[in-house]
Write a protein that holds these residues in place. Structure first.
Motif, PDB file in Angstrom:
ATOM      1  N   GLY A   7       7.972  -5.045   7.002  1.00 19.29           N
ATOM      2  CA  GLY A   7       6.922  -5.935   6.497  1.00 19.29           C
ATOM      3  C   GLY A   7       5.812  -6.119   7.518  1.00 19.29           C
ATOM      4  N   ALA A  60       6.030 -11.904   3.505  1.00 22.39           N
ATOM      5  CA  ALA A  60       6.035 -11.400   2.127  1.00 22.39           C
ATOM      6  C   ALA A  60       7.222 -10.469   1.882  1.00 22.39           C
ATOM      7  CB  ALA A  60       4.728 -10.680   1.836  1.00 22.39           C
ATOM      8  N   SER A  61       7.618  -9.707   2.899  1.00 17.33           N
ATOM      9  CA  SER A  61       8.725  -8.770   2.706  1.00 17.33           C
ATOM     10  C   SER A  61      10.033  -9.488   2.392  1.00 17.33           C
ATOM     11  CB  SER A  61       8.888  -7.871   3.937  1.00 17.33           C
ATOM     12  OG  SER A  61       9.392  -8.616   5.036  1.00 17.33           O
ATOM     13  N   SER A  63      10.436 -12.123   0.610  1.00 18.02           N
ATOM     14  CA  SER A  63      10.504 -12.529  -0.797  1.00 18.02           C
ATOM     15  C   SER A  63      10.349 -11.358  -1.770  1.00 18.02           C
ATOM     16  CB  SER A  63       9.439 -13.587  -1.088  1.00 18.02           C
ATOM     17  OG  SER A  63       8.155 -13.038  -0.919  1.00 18.02           O
ATOM     18  N   LEU A  64       9.745 -10.265  -1.335  1.00 10.57           N
ATOM     19  CA  LEU A  64       9.494  -9.153  -2.255  1.00 10.57           C
ATOM     20  C   LEU A  64      10.612  -8.120  -2.308  1.00 10.57           C
ATOM     21  CD1 LEU A  64       5.727  -8.338  -1.592  1.00 10.57           C
ATOM     22  CD2 LEU A  64       6.720  -9.305  -3.641  1.00 10.57           C
ATOM     23  N   ILE A  65      11.217  -7.843  -1.179  1.00 17.22           N
ATOM     24  CA  ILE A  65      12.165  -6.730  -1.108  1.00 17.22           C
ATOM     25  C   ILE A  65      13.592  -7.275  -1.101  1.00 17.22           C
ATOM     26  CG2 ILE A  65      12.928  -4.754   0.258  1.00 17.22           C
ATOM     27  CD1 ILE A  65      10.043  -4.563   1.318  1.00 17.22           C
ATOM     28  N   THR A  66      14.363  -6.854  -2.102  1.00 15.93           N
ATOM     29  CA  THR A  66      15.761  -7.287  -2.173  1.00 15.93           C
ATOM     30  C   THR A  66      16.709  -6.216  -1.636  1.00 15.93           C
ATOM     31  OG1 THR A  66      15.879  -6.515  -4.460  1.00 15.93           O
ATOM     32  CG2 THR A  66      15.351  -8.841  -4.104  1.00 15.93           C
ATOM     33  N   GLN A  75       5.977  -2.386  -4.210  1.00 20.20           N
ATOM     34  CA  GLN A  75       6.315  -3.352  -3.167  1.00 20.20           C
ATOM     35  C   GLN A  75       5.542  -3.059  -1.879  1.00 20.20           C
ATOM     36  OE1 GLN A  75      10.553  -2.670  -3.389  1.00 20.20           O
ATOM     37  NE2 GLN A  75      10.882  -4.732  -4.225  1.00 20.20           N
ATOM     38  N   ALA A  78       2.109  -4.257  -2.418  1.00 16.97           N
ATOM     39  CA  ALA A  78       2.100  -5.719  -2.351  1.00 16.97           C
ATOM     40  C   ALA A  78       2.121  -6.200  -0.902  1.00 16.97           C
ATOM     41  CB  ALA A  78       3.285  -6.291  -3.118  1.00 16.97           C
ATOM     42  N   LEU A  79       2.861  -5.519  -0.029  1.00 17.53           N
ATOM     43  CA  LEU A  79       2.888  -5.883   1.388  1.00 17.53           C
ATOM     44  C   LEU A  79       1.549  -5.590   2.056  1.00 17.53           C
ATOM     45  CD1 LEU A  79       6.466  -4.706   2.460  1.00 17.53           C
ATOM     46  CD2 LEU A  79       5.666  -7.040   2.045  1.00 17.53           C
ATOM     47  N   ALA A  82      -0.575  -8.368   1.031  1.00 12.29           N
ATOM     48  CA  ALA A  82      -0.212  -9.603   1.734  1.00 12.29           C
ATOM     49  C   ALA A  82      -0.817  -9.613   3.130  1.00 12.29           C
ATOM     50  CB  ALA A  82       1.303  -9.741   1.813  1.00 12.29           C
TER      51      ALA A  82
END
Length: 144
Positions: A7, A60-61, A63-66, A75, A78-79, A82
């Protein structure tokens, strides 16, 4: 740790993209002055903004990456976003909080006024009172 590191790297890359836009604006702002681009750039501010982008990307990582082994391209984008927007938000907020009194938002980021030729030499005494002219970069010029 891998998730935070990933992230941070992608967030810093998003901020670096934002910094490229800012460097272009600085180049345009100093093109009509005797100041060089290297004199107008503050390296410590650039490093600070990259660190802010890395922090935004790390947060952000989380909350975004599971699953770190199955990261989608959306994703990663999105990072990047962010890092770009997180640094923009934080720096914009700080420029309003720490700005010199009377300085428009973003003015202190570049600090280069428009050339004298762009302002009228003599005002028209018969003209109605006009809005004050903007004498420097606008608020969206506070880019990295």
């Amino acid at each position: 740790m891998q998730l935070l590191g990933l992230g941070a790297m992608i967030g810093a890359l998003g901020q670096a993209i934002r910094a490229i836009v800012g460097l272009k604006k600085v180049n345009d702002a100093v093109s009509n002055t005797s100041t060089s681009v290297s004199q107008a750039i503050d390296p410590s501010r650039m490093v600070t903004s990259l660190v802010i982008g890395a922090i935004a990307g790390s947060l952000a990582s989380v909350s975004l990456i599971t699953d770190i082994h199955a990261i989608a391209s959306a994703q990663i984008v999105a990072l990047l976003g962010a890092g770009y927007s997180g640094a923009d938000f934080i720096e914009g907020f700080m420029s309003r909080v720490n700005a010199a009194p009377g300085t428009p938002a973003g003015q202190e980021a570049i600090g280069v006024a428009t050339p004298a030729a762009a302002t009228p030499a003599l005002p028209d005494p018969n003209a109605a009172a006009a809005a004050p002219a903007v004498t420097g970069p606008t608020s969206d010029d506070a880019v990295g």
